[in-house]
Design a protein around this motif. Structure first.
Motif, PDB file in Angstrom:
ATOM      1  N   SER A  44       0.840  -1.200   0.000  1.00 57.49           N
ATOM      2  CA  SER A  44       0.000   0.000   0.000  1.00 57.49           C
ATOM      3  C   SER A  44       0.869   1.242   0.000  1.00 57.49           C
ATOM      4  O   SER A  44       1.996   1.244   0.518  1.00 57.49           O
ATOM      5  CB  SER A  44      -0.914   0.027   1.229  1.00 57.49           C
ATOM      6  OG  SER A  44      -0.159   0.170   2.425  1.00 57.49           O
ATOM      7  N   THR A  45       0.352   2.304  -0.583  1.00 54.10           N
ATOM      8  CA  THR A  45       1.037   3.583  -0.513  1.00 54.10           C
ATOM      9  C   THR A  45       0.043   4.636  -0.037  1.00 54.10           C
ATOM     10  O   THR A  45      -1.081   4.707  -0.531  1.00 54.10           O
ATOM     11  CB  THR A  45       1.682   3.950  -1.866  1.00 54.10           C
ATOM     12  OG1 THR A  45       2.479   5.122  -1.715  1.00 54.10           O
ATOM     13  CG2 THR A  45       0.664   4.145  -2.960  1.00 54.10           C
ATOM     14  N   ALA A  90      -3.343   2.115   3.371  1.00 54.58           N
ATOM     15  CA  ALA A  90      -2.734   1.294   4.423  1.00 54.58           C
ATOM     16  C   ALA A  90      -3.798   0.638   5.294  1.00 54.58           C
ATOM     17  O   ALA A  90      -3.610  -0.485   5.773  1.00 54.58           O
ATOM     18  CB  ALA A  90      -1.799   2.142   5.280  1.00 54.58           C
ATOM     19  N   MET A 125       3.653  -1.497   4.040  1.00 50.33           N
ATOM     20  CA  MET A 125       3.009  -0.181   3.946  1.00 50.33           C
ATOM     21  C   MET A 125       4.055   0.882   3.615  1.00 50.33           C
ATOM     22  O   MET A 125       5.122   0.921   4.228  1.00 50.33           O
ATOM     23  CB  MET A 125       2.330   0.178   5.267  1.00 50.33           C
ATOM     24  CG  MET A 125       1.167  -0.697   5.659  1.00 50.33           C
ATOM     25  SD  MET A 125       0.501  -0.211   7.301  1.00 50.33           S
ATOM     26  CE  MET A 125      -0.959  -1.271   7.401  1.00 50.33           C
ATOM     27  N   PHE A 175       4.558   5.008   3.508  1.00 48.42           N
ATOM     28  CA  PHE A 175       3.973   6.267   3.983  1.00 48.42           C
ATOM     29  C   PHE A 175       4.766   7.442   3.413  1.00 48.42           C
ATOM     30  O   PHE A 175       5.799   7.834   3.960  1.00 48.42           O
ATOM     31  CB  PHE A 175       3.995   6.326   5.514  1.00 48.42           C
ATOM     32  CG  PHE A 175       3.032   5.389   6.186  1.00 48.42           C
ATOM     33  CD1 PHE A 175       1.758   5.818   6.522  1.00 48.42           C
ATOM     34  CD2 PHE A 175       3.406   4.099   6.481  1.00 48.42           C
ATOM     35  CE1 PHE A 175       0.859   4.954   7.145  1.00 48.42           C
ATOM     36  CE2 PHE A 175       2.517   3.224   7.107  1.00 48.42           C
ATOM     37  CZ  PHE A 175       1.236   3.658   7.438  1.00 48.42           C
ATOM     38  N   PRO A 182       0.804   0.317  11.422  1.00 58.78           N
ATOM     39  CA  PRO A 182       1.745  -0.812  11.262  1.00 58.78           C
ATOM     40  C   PRO A 182       1.723  -1.783  12.433  1.00 58.78           C
ATOM     41  O   PRO A 182       1.703  -3.010  12.231  1.00 58.78           O
ATOM     42  CB  PRO A 182       3.100  -0.115  11.137  1.00 58.78           C
ATOM     43  CG  PRO A 182       2.780   1.240  10.604  1.00 58.78           C
ATOM     44  CD  PRO A 182       1.497   1.615  11.279  1.00 58.78           C
ATOM     45  N   VAL A 196       7.657  -1.439   6.693  1.00 59.79           N
ATOM     46  CA  VAL A 196       7.140  -0.081   6.533  1.00 59.79           C
ATOM     47  C   VAL A 196       8.213   0.779   5.881  1.00 59.79           C
ATOM     48  O   VAL A 196       9.376   0.786   6.311  1.00 59.79           O
ATOM     49  CB  VAL A 196       6.735   0.534   7.884  1.00 59.79           C
ATOM     50  CG1 VAL A 196       6.443   2.029   7.743  1.00 59.79           C
ATOM     51  CG2 VAL A 196       5.519  -0.176   8.453  1.00 59.79           C
TER      52      VAL A 196
END
Length: 400
Positions: free
Chosen positions: A104-105, A110, A126, A128, A160, A168
């Motif tokens: 995910s971005t 997320a 994830m 970020f 997270p 992450v």
């Protein structure tokens, strides 16, 4: 490493990039595909999807229930419900395709990634590119009451550890520190900063600066970009350097229009240029004749955690810059002679702009070349994304 089937999740249209952190997604996906991974991108519907799939060698799974995007109506309300519907879209695709990894971005996707890790029982990483809810600290209180903002920040920082994800990526060391404080292992975090495309932001070897001087700012022009600091700075510059032009590169948002109405009303002789939306590949043309680039962000947890893309692009182009003292970019650029840092005060910010305008180009051109070379070596998207995908593969391999 064996090829992975990756579900890549984002709340922003994948292509063309719409600004902010969205540009990063393209380069991450390109590096995944270059390594032979099978990438399925789940994102809001985009035009010319068939050609985009062919161009990037990916499979697009468009979200079609409502229009999404940086400038869509009721954007924030849509963000609240998007993770739930995105989860259904990915879970449906997973009945036909066996995914090995969820990537995910941004924080909104997320939420979906965390839930899908549990539902599908596969690794999740994830990314970020910012602390999204942290920017809300600068919003008016009637739109973002402080207790609500603090609760949202705590939730975002908890993602997270809440879902026990496998890795992450963060935009800055400052943001990584927040996740560690919340209990997520530092060994599973990699700060990658925020990059730029060196091909699209060439160094200005012999800048042809416009007269009167032009001070530029580009971005998405949200509330935290244009506040009292920007206003106070422009007022001081106009008073001390009459005729200076302020060029705003980006979509004319409500925040920008409100800011400009106030400036025209309260700053005698205020001069500005607005470009409207400019594609990422054409921003450098708008920087070519400028004297100074600015990042007058208001102070918040979100801005302190951000590794602001525009400062990277200014320095890469050889453009003298002024920024408020945002922790993440101050850590990286603290010794860089091309960046002046002000306090969170408009008058001080304006003083720093005026100081740059007083310096002839030959006084800083050699420093500009060395600063640009450093940024190109360390922050071009290609090396950054290689590092990011190395980490993704390592975390996936160790946690499968």
């Amino acid at each position: 490493m064996p090829s992975l089937c990756i579900a890549f999740l984002t709340h922003e249209p994948f292509y063309p990039p719409s600004g902010g952190g969205s540009a990063e997604a393209v380069y991450l996906v390109e590096e995944m595909v270059r390594r032979g991974h099978d990438v399925h991108v789940f994102c809001p519907q985009i035009p010319d999807a068939e050609n985009v799939q062919a161009k990037f060698r990916i499979r697009l799974h468009p979200f079609t229930k409502w229009k999404m995007g940086r400038y869509a109506r009721l954007r924030n309300l849509k963000y609240v419900f998007y993770p739930m519907f995105l989860q259904r879209l990915v879970a449906g695709a997973a009945r036909e395709t066996k995914f090995d990894l969820i990537f995910s971005t941004h924080a909104i996707a997320a939420v979906t990634a965390g839930k899908l890790k549990k539902e599908l029982q596969i690794p999740a990483v994830m990314n970020f590119p910012d602390l999204l809810t942290g920017f809300m600290e600068t919003w008016p209180g009637h739109l973002a009451p402080r207790p609500l903002v603090e609760a949202l920040e705590r939730y975002e920082i908890s993602l997270p550890s809440r879902y026990g994800v496998d890795g992450v990526l963060t935009v800055s060391d400052a943001l990584a520190d927040y996740f560690v404080q919340r209990g997520f292992p530092r060994a599973k975090i990699l700060p990658i900063y925020y990059g730029y495309d060196a091909d699209k932001f060439p160094f200005r070897k012999q800048p042809q600066l416009k007269t009167p001087p032009v001070v530029v700012m580009h971005g998405s022009f949200d509330a935290h970009h244009l506040g009292d600091i920007a206003f106070g700075a422009m007022r001081r510059v106009q008073r001390e350097r009459p005729g200076t032009i302020f060029r705003f590169i980006g979509k004319q948002t409500e925040s920008l229009e409100k800011f400009l109405r106030r400036a025209r009303r309260e700053i005698p002789g205020f001069k500005c240029e607005t470009t409207g939306f400019v594609p990422y590949s054409e921003v450098a043309m708008q920087l070519a004749d400028a004297s100074v680039g600015i990042v007058p962000y208001e102070e918040s947890t979100g801005t302190h955690c951000a590794f602001v893309a525009k400062i990277v692009e200014y320095v890469a182009s050889g453009l003298p810059s002024v920024s408020t003292s945002l922790e993440s970019i101050r850590r990286y650029f603290k010794e860089d002679p091309m960046v002046k840092f002000s306090t969170f005060d408009g008058d001080d910010f304006g003083r720093n702009i005026a100081a740059w305008l007083d310096e002839p180009p030959n006084a800083w051109q050699s420093s500009a070349a060395s600063s640009s070379a450093r940024v190109q070596a360390e922050l071009d998207w290609r090396p950054l994304c290689r590092k990011a995908i190395d980490f993704m593969e390592r975390m996936t391999r160790s946690n499968k």
